[in-house]
Design a protein around this motif. Structure first.
Motif, mmCIF file in Angstrom:
data_model
loop_
_atom_site.group_PDB
_atom_site.id
_atom_site.type_symbol
_atom_site.label_atom_id
_atom_site.label_comp_id
_atom_site.label_asym_id
_atom_site.label_seq_id
_atom_site.Cartn_x
_atom_site.Cartn_y
_atom_site.Cartn_z
ATOM 1 N N GLY A 91 0.785 -1.220 0.000
ATOM 2 C CA GLY A 91 0.000 0.000 0.000
ATOM 3 C C GLY A 91 0.823 1.280 0.000
ATOM 4 O O GLY A 91 0.280 2.365 0.152
ATOM 5 N N THR A 92 2.133 1.184 -0.198
ATOM 6 C CA THR A 92 3.000 2.351 -0.233
ATOM 7 C C THR A 92 3.074 2.887 -1.659
ATOM 8 O O THR A 92 3.271 2.118 -2.599
ATOM 9 N N ARG A 93 2.924 4.191 -1.796
ATOM 10 C CA ARG A 93 2.946 4.799 -3.131
ATOM 11 C C ARG A 93 4.345 4.722 -3.726
ATOM 12 O O ARG A 93 5.331 5.025 -3.077
ATOM 13 N N LEU A 94 4.406 4.316 -5.001
ATOM 14 C CA LEU A 94 5.671 4.203 -5.718
ATOM 15 C C LEU A 94 5.799 5.354 -6.704
ATOM 16 O O LEU A 94 4.927 5.563 -7.531
ATOM 17 N N GLY A 95 6.891 6.084 -6.586
ATOM 18 C CA GLY A 95 7.160 7.177 -7.508
ATOM 19 C C GLY A 95 8.272 6.795 -8.462
ATOM 20 O O GLY A 95 8.902 5.739 -8.331
ATOM 21 N N LEU A 96 8.516 7.665 -9.418
ATOM 22 C CA LEU A 96 9.617 7.431 -10.346
ATOM 23 C C LEU A 96 10.939 7.463 -9.597
ATOM 24 O O LEU A 96 11.114 8.232 -8.650
ATOM 25 N N PHE A 97 11.846 6.634 -10.015
ATOM 26 C CA PHE A 97 13.208 6.511 -9.493
ATOM 27 C C PHE A 97 13.278 5.906 -8.090
ATOM 28 O O PHE A 97 14.317 5.970 -7.444
ATOM 29 N N CYS A 98 12.182 5.307 -7.626
ATOM 30 C CA CYS A 98 12.210 4.547 -6.373
ATOM 31 C C CYS A 98 12.906 3.212 -6.634
ATOM 32 O O CYS A 98 12.856 2.672 -7.729
ATOM 33 N N TRP A 99 13.503 2.665 -5.608
ATOM 34 C CA TRP A 99 14.092 1.329 -5.689
ATOM 35 C C TRP A 99 13.088 0.347 -5.122
ATOM 36 O O TRP A 99 12.518 0.563 -4.047
ATOM 37 N N VAL A 100 12.839 -0.714 -5.869
ATOM 38 C CA VAL A 100 11.829 -1.701 -5.520
ATOM 39 C C VAL A 100 12.394 -3.110 -5.659
ATOM 40 O O VAL A 100 13.448 -3.315 -6.256
ATOM 41 N N GLU A 101 11.656 -4.054 -5.115
ATOM 42 C CA GLU A 101 11.975 -5.472 -5.278
ATOM 43 C C GLU A 101 10.727 -6.166 -5.784
ATOM 44 O O GLU A 101 9.621 -5.898 -5.295
ATOM 45 N N GLN A 102 10.878 -7.055 -6.767
ATOM 46 C CA GLN A 102 9.735 -7.820 -7.233
ATOM 47 C C GLN A 102 9.492 -8.952 -6.250
ATOM 48 O O GLN A 102 10.382 -9.754 -5.968
ATOM 49 N N VAL A 103 8.274 -9.007 -5.696
ATOM 50 C CA VAL A 103 7.959 -9.995 -4.666
ATOM 51 C C VAL A 103 6.859 -10.971 -5.080
ATOM 52 O O VAL A 103 6.555 -11.906 -4.348
ATOM 53 N N GLU A 126 4.984 -13.042 -8.726
ATOM 54 C CA GLU A 126 5.065 -13.358 -10.150
ATOM 55 C C GLU A 126 3.675 -13.344 -10.747
ATOM 56 O O GLU A 126 2.694 -13.590 -10.061
ATOM 57 N N ALA A 127 3.609 -13.075 -12.032
ATOM 58 C CA ALA A 127 2.326 -13.117 -12.726
ATOM 59 C C ALA A 127 1.862 -14.571 -12.804
ATOM 60 O O ALA A 127 2.619 -15.439 -13.235
ATOM 61 N N PRO A 128 0.634 -14.843 -12.383
ATOM 62 C CA PRO A 128 0.149 -16.227 -12.355
ATOM 63 C C PRO A 128 -0.223 -16.792 -13.722
ATOM 64 O O PRO A 128 -0.243 -17.998 -13.896
ATOM 65 N N GLU A 129 -0.512 -15.940 -14.693
ATOM 66 C CA GLU A 129 -0.977 -16.443 -15.983
ATOM 67 C C GLU A 129 0.170 -17.002 -16.820
ATOM 68 O O GLU A 129 1.276 -16.467 -16.802
ATOM 69 N N PRO A 130 -0.089 -18.089 -17.538
ATOM 70 C CA PRO A 130 0.939 -18.665 -18.404
ATOM 71 C C PRO A 130 1.289 -17.700 -19.538
ATOM 72 O O PRO A 130 0.443 -16.950 -20.006
ATOM 73 N N GLY A 131 2.529 -17.704 -19.931
ATOM 74 C CA GLY A 131 2.976 -16.843 -21.015
ATOM 75 C C GLY A 131 3.267 -15.420 -20.599
ATOM 76 O O GLY A 131 3.447 -14.553 -21.436
ATOM 77 N N ALA A 132 3.312 -15.161 -19.290
ATOM 78 C CA ALA A 132 3.612 -13.815 -18.798
ATOM 79 C C ALA A 132 5.053 -13.449 -19.147
ATOM 80 O O ALA A 132 5.887 -14.312 -19.407
ATOM 81 N N LEU A 133 5.317 -12.167 -19.150
ATOM 82 C CA LEU A 133 6.667 -11.694 -19.435
ATOM 83 C C LEU A 133 7.660 -12.250 -18.421
ATOM 84 O O LEU A 133 7.275 -12.652 -17.324
ATOM 85 N N PRO A 134 8.958 -12.247 -18.745
ATOM 86 C CA PRO A 134 9.963 -12.762 -17.818
ATOM 87 C C PRO A 134 9.871 -12.085 -16.447
ATOM 88 O O PRO A 134 9.508 -10.925 -16.343
ATOM 89 N N SER A 135 10.208 -12.837 -15.440
ATOM 90 C CA SER A 135 10.128 -12.353 -14.066
ATOM 91 C C SER A 135 11.516 -12.097 -13.513
ATOM 92 O O SER A 135 12.485 -12.725 -13.917
ATOM 93 N N ARG A 136 11.587 -11.201 -12.585
ATOM 94 C CA ARG A 136 12.822 -10.926 -11.846
ATOM 95 C C ARG A 136 12.527 -11.074 -10.356
ATOM 96 O O ARG A 136 12.906 -10.253 -9.552
ATOM 97 N N LEU A 137 11.803 -12.135 -9.998
ATOM 98 C CA LEU A 137 11.393 -12.374 -8.624
ATOM 99 C C LEU A 137 12.589 -12.315 -7.680
ATOM 100 O O LEU A 137 13.607 -12.958 -7.916
ATOM 101 N N GLY A 138 12.472 -11.493 -6.640
ATOM 102 C CA GLY A 138 13.532 -11.363 -5.641
ATOM 103 C C GLY A 138 14.625 -10.383 -6.027
ATOM 104 O O GLY A 138 15.521 -10.122 -5.244
ATOM 105 N N GLN A 139 14.562 -9.811 -7.214
ATOM 106 C CA GLN A 139 15.589 -8.870 -7.652
ATOM 107 C C GLN A 139 15.149 -7.429 -7.417
ATOM 108 O O GLN A 139 13.976 -7.112 -7.444
ATOM 109 N N ARG A 140 16.146 -6.574 -7.204
ATOM 110 C CA ARG A 140 15.904 -5.156 -7.000
ATOM 111 C C ARG A 140 16.033 -4.420 -8.318
ATOM 112 O O ARG A 140 16.804 -4.808 -9.182
#
Length: 85
Positions: free
Chosen positions: A18-30, A32-46
């Motif tokens: 629920g935290t607002r994300l602005g441009l140039f923030c550092w994030v981590e992907q926590v 993954e997209a559940p649907e098959p054929g989704a774009l590549p994931s970077r789960l756990g990466q910053r």
């Protein structure tokens, strides 16, 4: 760090917590997209938020890949240097 904002308030640019994300923030992907054929994931990466699409954020990861990731699949990094977001 930005104040937490409820996704129910209509802010589509909030992370999984629920935290607002602005441009140039550092994030981590926590999530993954559940649907098959989704774009590549970077789960756990910053990565750094470098842009916004209609429903997702563009995140640049350490390998210089820029992926479109829905904000609810990301978490704002609390250990980012103040002023980076």
């Amino acid at each position: 760090m930005p104040a937490a904002v409820s996704r129910l308030d209509g802010d589509r640019w909030c992370d999984i917590e629920g935290t607002r994300l602005g441009l140039f923030c550092w994030v981590e992907q926590v999530e993954e997209a559940p649907e098959p054929g989704a774009l590549p994931s970077r789960l756990g990466q910053r990565g750094e938020v470098v842009g916004r699409g209609l429903e997702s954020l563009f995140v640049r990861f350490p390998d210089h890949a820029v992926l479109s990731v829905p904000p609810q699949m990301l978490r704002l990094l609390s250990d980012a240097t103040p002023g980076e977001c």
